[in-house]
Design a protein around this motif. Structure first.
Motif, PDB file in Angstrom:
ATOM      1  N   TRP A   1       0.853   4.401   2.172  1.00 60.60           N
ATOM      2  CA  TRP A   1       0.243   4.748   3.448  1.00 60.60           C
ATOM      3  C   TRP A   1       0.206   6.254   3.689  1.00 60.60           C
ATOM      4  O   TRP A   1       1.120   6.983   3.299  1.00 60.60           O
TER       5      TRP A   1
ATOM      6  N   HIS B   1       0.821  -1.205   0.000  1.00 62.46           N
ATOM      7  CA  HIS B   1       0.000   0.000   0.000  1.00 62.46           C
ATOM      8  C   HIS B   1       0.866   1.271   0.000  1.00 62.46           C
ATOM      9  O   HIS B   1       2.069   1.211   0.270  1.00 62.46           O
TER      10      HIS B   1
ATOM     11  N   ASP C   1       0.416  -6.340   7.349  1.00 60.82           N
ATOM     12  CA  ASP C   1       0.935  -5.213   6.563  1.00 60.82           C
ATOM     13  C   ASP C   1       1.306  -4.032   7.457  1.00 60.82           C
ATOM     14  O   ASP C   1       2.290  -3.333   7.214  1.00 60.82           O
TER      15      ASP C   1
ATOM     16  N   GLN D   1      -4.441 -10.009   7.386  1.00 54.96           N
ATOM     17  CA  GLN D   1      -3.625  -9.384   6.344  1.00 54.96           C
ATOM     18  C   GLN D   1      -3.287  -7.931   6.691  1.00 54.96           C
ATOM     19  O   GLN D   1      -2.151  -7.489   6.528  1.00 54.96           O
TER      20      GLN D   1
ATOM     21  N   ARG E   1      -6.112  -7.818   0.587  1.00 55.52           N
ATOM     22  CA  ARG E   1      -5.414  -7.725   1.873  1.00 55.52           C
ATOM     23  C   ARG E   1      -6.129  -6.767   2.835  1.00 55.52           C
ATOM     24  O   ARG E   1      -5.503  -5.979   3.524  1.00 55.52           O
TER      25      ARG E   1
END
Length: 285
Positions: A26, A24, A90, A86, A81
């Motif tokens: 973020w 990702h 992460d 998940q 995810r």
């Protein structure tokens, strides 16, 4: 939410930065100095939910708040995810990459479940504070229907568009917040109105709902050695306080504290009181 278009005017945007860490991209806000506190919001919210609590805690801590994948300003990099395990994995990878060493993880609602799941993965478990923790699986017909319905909605690209289109978003946001037993001022409602009007944010929330399952976490609670404080508001109409009471009974080192008055968004309704309870817990009082 669009970074260039929407970040201006968002609470504490001067502390915001983006971190590209797979899968990702973020959005993180950091403030203060001292031991690190990691803040995790609930489903459908964003860092804005900590707009009053975070500055209070930042007076004597380093506060790190992030947007969950697909929500707020965090760009989702992998649709598959968004489940509890998940997401926790992460977040743990992001925390390790940034060198953060949380003294405590503070989570609201689904964010509290993430905090507990994340703490289970750490060799040195930090303290966990859950605010109106969403730790109850759906039961009976709802247990079968809700996940199926959420998955259907999440797979339909028109769902988020239909949800965000038309109507008075401010009024819709107010009804949504008040249905949880909380009362917020117009400025606070305005942030939620912006979120429910954003298609990407709604899609991210639907993905989280579709993949959410706390059953494995509930089974693992007796193995968590970290001290835990579960705070609830007796006015919460979204997650009954009994959910936290039952979870605290299964955790080896947990305390449940039910406050008279506030609803599901207790930390937004009475941030000073919540900050005081967190400090007392962290100092062992």
């Amino acid at each position: 939410m669009n970074w260039a278009r929407d970040l201006q005017g968002w609470p504490h945007s001067e502390t915001s930065r983006r971190i590209a860490h797979p899968p990702h991209r973020w959005h993180v806000q950091e403030a203060g100095d001292g031991a690190t506190l990691l803040l995790l919001h609930g489903a459908g919210a964003s860092t804005h939910t900590w707009r009053d609590l975070a500055p209070d805690l930042a007076r004597d801590h380093r506060v790190v708040a992030l947007d969950l994948p697909g929500q707020g300003f965090t760009a989702m990099g992998a649709r598959g995810r968004s489940g509890l395990a998940q997401m926790a994995a992460d977040i743990a990878a992001l925390v390790a990459a940034e060198g953060w060493q949380p003294r405590a993880i503070i989570g609201h609602s689904a964010g509290a479940a993430l905090a507990l799941r994340f703490a289970l993965n750490l060799p040195e478990t930090p303290r966990v504070i859950g605010i109106n923790a969403a730790l109850s699986p759906f039961e009976g017909l709802a247990g079968w229907l809700f996940p199926v319905l959420a998955r259907v909605l999440a797979l339909n690209p028109l769902t988020a568009l239909a949800f965000t289109a038309g109507g008075n978003r401010h009024a819709r946001a107010r009804r949504l917040i008040e249905s949880t037993g909380s009362r917020l001022d117009d400025a606070a409602i305005g942030y939620y109105a912006r979120l429910i009007g954003d298609r990407t944010h709604v899609e991210g929330t639907l993905q989280m709902m579709a993949q959410w399952d706390v059953s494995a976490l509930l089974d693992a609670l007796p193995a968590l050695g970290a001290p835990c404080l579960l705070i609830t508001g007796d006015g919460d109409r979204a997650v009954p306080p009994s959910v936290s009471a039952h979870a605290a009974a299964r955790l080896p080192h947990a305390r449940h504290l039910c406050l008279p008055g506030p609803g599901h968004l207790a930390h937004e309704e009475d941030p000073a009181r919540i900050a005081g309870l967190i400090r007392d817990f962290l100092t062992g009082i």
